[in-house]
Design an enzyme around this catalytic site. Structure first.
Site, PDB file in Angstrom:
ATOM      1  N   HIS A   1       0.838  -1.205   0.000  1.00  0.00           N
ATOM      2  CA  HIS A   1       0.000   0.000   0.000  1.00  0.00           C
ATOM      3  C   HIS A   1       0.874   1.257   0.000  1.00  0.00           C
ATOM      4  O   HIS A   1       0.578   2.238  -0.680  1.00  0.00           O
ATOM      5  CB  HIS A   1      -0.894   0.047   1.248  1.00  0.00           C
ATOM      6  CG  HIS A   1      -1.913  -1.052   1.322  1.00  0.00           C
ATOM      7  ND1 HIS A   1      -1.839  -2.072   2.245  1.00  0.00           N
ATOM      8  CD2 HIS A   1      -3.033  -1.282   0.594  1.00  0.00           C
ATOM      9  CE1 HIS A   1      -2.878  -2.884   2.084  1.00  0.00           C
ATOM     10  NE2 HIS A   1      -3.611  -2.436   1.084  1.00  0.00           N
TER      11      HIS A   1
ATOM     12  N   ARG B   1      -3.881 -10.584   3.680  1.00  0.00           N
ATOM     13  CA  ARG B   1      -4.293 -11.952   4.018  1.00  0.00           C
ATOM     14  C   ARG B   1      -3.111 -12.853   4.385  1.00  0.00           C
ATOM     15  O   ARG B   1      -3.327 -13.948   4.896  1.00  0.00           O
ATOM     16  CB  ARG B   1      -5.090 -12.575   2.866  1.00  0.00           C
ATOM     17  CG  ARG B   1      -6.489 -11.989   2.750  1.00  0.00           C
ATOM     18  CD  ARG B   1      -7.366 -12.789   1.816  1.00  0.00           C
ATOM     19  NE  ARG B   1      -8.750 -12.380   1.867  1.00  0.00           N
ATOM     20  CZ  ARG B   1      -9.334 -11.536   0.996  1.00  0.00           C
ATOM     21  NH1 ARG B   1      -8.624 -11.023   0.018  1.00  0.00           N
ATOM     22  NH2 ARG B   1     -10.609 -11.212   1.122  1.00  0.00           N
TER      23      ARG B   1
END
Ligand code: PAF
Length: 312
Positions: free
Chosen positions: A37, A187
């Protein structure tokens, strides 16, 4: 950094920024931020006057029985990270405001949404296209940034923007990987230490397929079988797909084209469903996993080849 939670407030702020001729760069996320990110945010900062990051775990993109409830969330940590990155605005809407009880409108990108992950996650891309449309209408960006780890998502959103005439540029950002080549993903936090080690086979299986394609092997079925056998021999038995497809239409290929193909994989390890890909477009390779400096060597080889071909 300003944190905005109300849709109307965000819309008014965006309108004000546009009036002041500020270029708005937008990074939509579901939070639980990692270096992947941050790379996207840093790319956004390079070409925007103002960067808006949204954090919203979007329920409509999770199929029944998927991990919506347990999806990792850590608002405090995310905000600290974004403050350090000197992001201008964080938009964190409430799920009840985003989806009222009588919500009825959805966006679908037919065809593209049913391929690859779409086959295994019914309704997923409809949820993504819908929430991204809503976020675009709220944040009113000039440019929006998406990671290439979710390559199918990137292709679908590009098509959506084109088909629906959004006046927004979509910028892809390359995947960030751990030392063993595993793509960063929120995840990954589901994996045990042992499972995380096993995941190292995912980027290796992509490299194996890529090498075969570049060596001239054209039989996609043969390559896919070799890659799947590799994954199974490394204890990854739950393979949703290992596919070689056209990078634009996502249509599976029978005959590989060494200048244009998407090599994509989705597997399940423990509680995590992990995806990854390598893209070859017009002879250029994107998302190449770097394992023990191997990607650097690959780039050198590519440069040498281009020199020989007389490409600048
Ligand atoms: O890639 C993601 O994190 C999500 O799919 C997105 C684009 C933020 C939409 O919820």
């Amino acid at each position: 950094m300003e944190v905005i939670r109300k849709i109307k407030v965000m819309q008014e702020k965006a309108e004000d920024l546009r009036r002041k001729k500020k270029k708005i760069g937008f990074v939509p996320t579901m939070g639980y931020l990692h270096e992947g990110h941050l790379k996207i945010i840093r790319e956004a900062k390079k070409i925007s006057d103002v960067v808006v990051v949204s954090i919203f775990v979007n329920p409509t993109q999770f199929a029944k029985g998927e991990d919506y409830e347990s999806y990792p969330r850590d608002e405090k940590r995310d905000l600290e990270i974004l403050r350090k990155e000197r992001v201008n605005f964080v938009f964190m809407p409430d799920v009840r405001e985003m989806y009222s009880e009588d919500f009825k409108t959805f966006v679908e990108v037919s065809g593209l949404q049913d391929k690859l992950c779409g086959e295994f996650r019914p309704g997923h891309f409809k949820g993504v296209a819908t929430v991204v449309t809503k976020l675009f209408n709220i944040v009113k960006p000039h440019v929006a940034f998406f990671g290439l780890k979710d390559y199918q998502q990137y292709v679908i959103l590009n098509k959506m923007v084109k088909d629906l005439n959004f006046d927004i540029k979509i910028k892809p950002v390359e995947t960030v990987r751990d030392k063993d080549g595993v793509a960063l993903s929120s995840r990954n936090s589901y994996l045990s230490e042992e499972e995380r080690k096993i995941a190292g086979a995912i980027p290796k299986s992509l490299l194996l397929a890529k090498d075969l394609i570049l060596q001239g092997e054209e039989d996609a079925e043969k390559i896919k079988n070799i890659a799947k056998e590799f994954l199974i021999s490394h204890n990854i038995n739950n393979i949703d797909y290992f596919e070689i497809a056209d990078p634009d239409t996502l249509e599976p290929k029978r005959k590989c084209d060494s200048r244009n193909c998407l090599i994509a994989v989705a597997v399940r390890i423990g509680k995590a469903r992990l995806i990854d890909n390598i893209v070859i477009k017009n002879g250029k390779i994107y998302n190449l996993p770097k394992i023990d400096g191997r990607a650097e060597k690959e780039k050198e080889k590519e440069k040498e080849k281009e020199k020989k071909r007389g490409v600048n």
